[in-house]
Every structure is written in structure tokens, then in C-alpha cells.
Design a protein around this motif. Structure first.
Motif, PDB file in Angstrom:
ATOM      1  N   MET A   1       4.202  -2.778 -18.997  1.00 31.87           N
ATOM      2  CA  MET A   1       3.047  -2.760 -18.114  1.00 31.87           C
ATOM      3  C   MET A   1       3.358  -1.894 -16.903  1.00 31.87           C
ATOM      4  N   LEU A   2       2.380  -1.128 -16.488  1.00 30.42           N
ATOM      5  CA  LEU A   2       2.518  -0.273 -15.317  1.00 30.42           C
ATOM      6  C   LEU A   2       1.752  -0.893 -14.154  1.00 30.42           C
ATOM      7  N   LEU A   3       2.388  -0.901 -12.982  1.00 25.49           N
ATOM      8  CA  LEU A   3       1.808  -1.519 -11.787  1.00 25.49           C
ATOM      9  C   LEU A   3       1.427  -0.439 -10.781  1.00 25.49           C
ATOM     10  N   PRO A   4       0.324  -0.640 -10.052  1.00 22.48           N
ATOM     11  CA  PRO A   4      -0.208   0.437  -9.216  1.00 22.48           C
ATOM     12  C   PRO A   4       0.318   0.453  -7.783  1.00 22.48           C
ATOM     13  N   CYS A   5       0.387   1.657  -7.238  1.00 23.87           N
ATOM     14  CA  CYS A   5       0.447   1.840  -5.788  1.00 23.87           C
ATOM     15  C   CYS A   5      -0.994   2.115  -5.382  1.00 23.87           C
ATOM     16  N   LEU A   6      -1.546   1.312  -4.512  1.00 25.67           N
ATOM     17  CA  LEU A   6      -2.946   1.482  -4.137  1.00 25.67           C
ATOM     18  C   LEU A   6      -3.163   2.670  -3.201  1.00 25.67           C
ATOM     19  N   ALA A   7      -2.069   3.236  -2.654  1.00 25.07           N
ATOM     20  CA  ALA A   7      -2.209   4.382  -1.760  1.00 25.07           C
ATOM     21  C   ALA A   7      -2.255   5.707  -2.515  1.00 25.07           C
ATOM     22  N   ARG A  11       1.422   4.914 -11.107  1.00 23.97           N
ATOM     23  CA  ARG A  11       1.696   3.701 -11.889  1.00 23.97           C
ATOM     24  C   ARG A  11       3.196   3.617 -12.117  1.00 23.97           C
ATOM     25  N   LEU A  12       3.765   2.434 -11.841  1.00 24.88           N
ATOM     26  CA  LEU A  12       5.215   2.243 -11.909  1.00 24.88           C
ATOM     27  C   LEU A  12       5.562   1.158 -12.910  1.00 24.88           C
ATOM     28  N   ARG A  13       6.705   1.343 -13.596  1.00 22.88           N
ATOM     29  CA  ARG A  13       7.226   0.277 -14.465  1.00 22.88           C
ATOM     30  C   ARG A  13       7.601  -0.915 -13.598  1.00 22.88           C
ATOM     31  N   SER A  14       7.618  -2.099 -14.181  1.00 22.52           N
ATOM     32  CA  SER A  14       7.892  -3.309 -13.402  1.00 22.52           C
ATOM     33  C   SER A  14       9.251  -3.260 -12.712  1.00 22.52           C
ATOM     34  N   ASP A  15      10.283  -2.709 -13.371  1.00 24.28           N
ATOM     35  CA  ASP A  15      11.594  -2.660 -12.719  1.00 24.28           C
ATOM     36  C   ASP A  15      11.572  -1.741 -11.502  1.00 24.28           C
ATOM     37  N   GLU A  16      10.916  -0.604 -11.608  1.00 26.54           N
ATOM     38  CA  GLU A  16      10.807   0.317 -10.482  1.00 26.54           C
ATOM     39  C   GLU A  16       9.961  -0.296  -9.364  1.00 26.54           C
ATOM     40  N   TYR A  17       8.910  -1.001  -9.748  1.00 26.50           N
ATOM     41  CA  TYR A  17       8.008  -1.618  -8.774  1.00 26.50           C
ATOM     42  C   TYR A  17       8.707  -2.727  -7.992  1.00 26.50           C
ATOM     43  N   PHE A  18       9.307  -3.675  -8.700  1.00 24.57           N
ATOM     44  CA  PHE A  18       9.901  -4.822  -8.018  1.00 24.57           C
ATOM     45  C   PHE A  18      11.233  -4.495  -7.361  1.00 24.57           C
ATOM     46  N   ASP A  19      11.916  -3.428  -7.793  1.00 30.62           N
ATOM     47  CA  ASP A  19      13.105  -2.978  -7.073  1.00 30.62           C
ATOM     48  C   ASP A  19      12.738  -2.481  -5.677  1.00 30.62           C
ATOM     49  N   ALA A  20      11.492  -2.087  -5.465  1.00 27.68           N
ATOM     50  CA  ALA A  20      11.034  -1.562  -4.174  1.00 27.68           C
ATOM     51  C   ALA A  20      10.542  -2.659  -3.228  1.00 27.68           C
ATOM     52  N   CYS A  21      10.650  -3.930  -3.640  1.00 25.10           N
ATOM     53  CA  CYS A  21      10.262  -5.051  -2.774  1.00 25.10           C
ATOM     54  C   CYS A  21      11.408  -5.391  -1.827  1.00 25.10           C
ATOM     55  N   HIS A  22      11.063  -5.715  -0.596  1.00 22.45           N
ATOM     56  CA  HIS A  22      12.072  -6.087   0.404  1.00 22.45           C
ATOM     57  C   HIS A  22      11.405  -6.943   1.475  1.00 22.45           C
ATOM     58  N   ASP A  23      12.195  -7.614   2.258  1.00 21.94           N
ATOM     59  CA  ASP A  23      11.728  -8.370   3.422  1.00 21.94           C
ATOM     60  C   ASP A  23      10.672  -9.423   3.092  1.00 21.94           C
ATOM     61  N   THR A  34       7.616  -0.939  -0.527  1.00 17.37           N
ATOM     62  CA  THR A  34       7.527   0.477  -0.181  1.00 17.37           C
ATOM     63  C   THR A  34       7.479   1.281  -1.471  1.00 17.37           C
ATOM     64  N   CYS A  35       6.419   2.049  -1.643  1.00 17.69           N
ATOM     65  CA  CYS A  35       6.245   2.852  -2.857  1.00 17.69           C
ATOM     66  C   CYS A  35       7.371   3.882  -2.949  1.00 17.69           C
ATOM     67  N   PRO A  36       8.101   3.897  -4.070  1.00 16.67           N
ATOM     68  CA  PRO A  36       9.175   4.876  -4.223  1.00 16.67           C
ATOM     69  C   PRO A  36       8.674   6.311  -4.406  1.00 16.67           C
ATOM     70  N   ARG A  37       7.388   6.478  -4.656  1.00 18.99           N
ATOM     71  CA  ARG A  37       6.844   7.828  -4.859  1.00 18.99           C
ATOM     72  C   ARG A  37       6.283   8.416  -3.564  1.00 18.99           C
ATOM     73  N   CYS A  38       5.429   7.650  -2.853  1.00 12.91           N
ATOM     74  CA  CYS A  38       4.759   8.208  -1.672  1.00 12.91           C
ATOM     75  C   CYS A  38       5.273   7.635  -0.355  1.00 12.91           C
ATOM     76  N   GLY A  39       6.046   6.550  -0.401  1.00 11.35           N
ATOM     77  CA  GLY A  39       6.583   5.954   0.820  1.00 11.35           C
ATOM     78  C   GLY A  39       5.641   5.002   1.533  1.00 11.35           C
ATOM     79  N   ASN A  40       4.441   4.792   0.984  1.00 12.87           N
ATOM     80  CA  ASN A  40       3.498   3.855   1.605  1.00 12.87           C
ATOM     81  C   ASN A  40       4.096   2.444   1.614  1.00 12.87           C
TER      82      ASN A  40
END
Length: 107
Positions: A1-7, A11-23, A34-40
Motif C-alpha cells: 500500500m502506498l501512503l500519501p503526502c498531502l503537500a 505516494r510512499l511505501r509504508s516503511d518509507e512513510y513510517f520511518d519519517a515519523c518522529h516526535d 516529515t515527507c522524505p521527498r518534499c520536506g513538508n
């Protein structure tokens, strides 16, 4: 499943998406992402089976958009949130410090 950056609409794979979660903010039950592609940077709320996007309103977090994520689970702890999906677990730590007396032992 691909997850969205709304900015940036990527579309990101779940591992890429949840690896970008912090705080993790336990008081408002949100995770900074923080989106690993656009930095939003976005705050998201992890629900069983879905992600909630929105904004802070005082001490609350108002969810405006929801994205279904079948099989998504979460476990809240005092200083972290565990996000579970497809046999993987991501631990998002809190930057909040325990209040006075928390974790103290009597002598």
C-alpha cells in the motif's frame, strides 16, 4: 500500500512513510511527520485502520482528512507510540519529559 503526502501528492511505501515519523506528542496523541521527498512537516494521528490529518486547535488536534490503512494498529505508551502494520513495528519516541515525581522512588 502506498501512503500519501498531502503537500506534494507523492505516494510512499509504508516503511518509507513510517520511518519519517518522529516526535510523538502523547498529550494531543499526534506524531510529527516529515515527507522524505518534499520536506513538508505534518502532524498526524494514528488510528486503528486509518491515518488522520488535521491541525492543532489549542490543546486539541482536529482531524480534517482521513486515509484508510487496512491493518494499521497502534499502542500508546508513556513516552512512545508504536505503529504496527504488516508485521512491522515503528517506535516513535516522545520529546516530552515526565512531570515532577514521575518515575521517582521512595527511600
Amino acid at each position: 500500500m502506498l501512503l500519501p503526502c498531502l503537500a506534494c501528492d507523492c505516494r510512499l511505501r509504508s516503511d518509507e512513510y513510517f520511518d519519517a515519523c518522529h516526535d510523538y506528542n502523547r498529550a494531543r496523541d499526534v506524531v510529527m511527520w516529515t515527507c522524505p521527498r518534499c520536506g513538508n512537516r505534518d502532524e498526524i494521528r494514528v488510528f486503528p485502520g486509518e491515518l488522520g490529518f488535521g491541525y492543532a486547535r489549542g490543546r486539541r488536534f482536529d482531524v480534517q482528512d482521513r486515509v484508510p490503512v487496512p491493518g494499521l494498529r497502534r499502542h500508546r505508551y508513556e513516552l512512545r507510540l508504536e505503529i504496527c502494520l504488516d508485521g512491522r513495528v515503528w517506535r516513535v519516541l516522545s520529546r516530552e519529559l515526565p512531570g515532577p515525581g514521575v518515575g521517582a522512588t521512595a527511600s
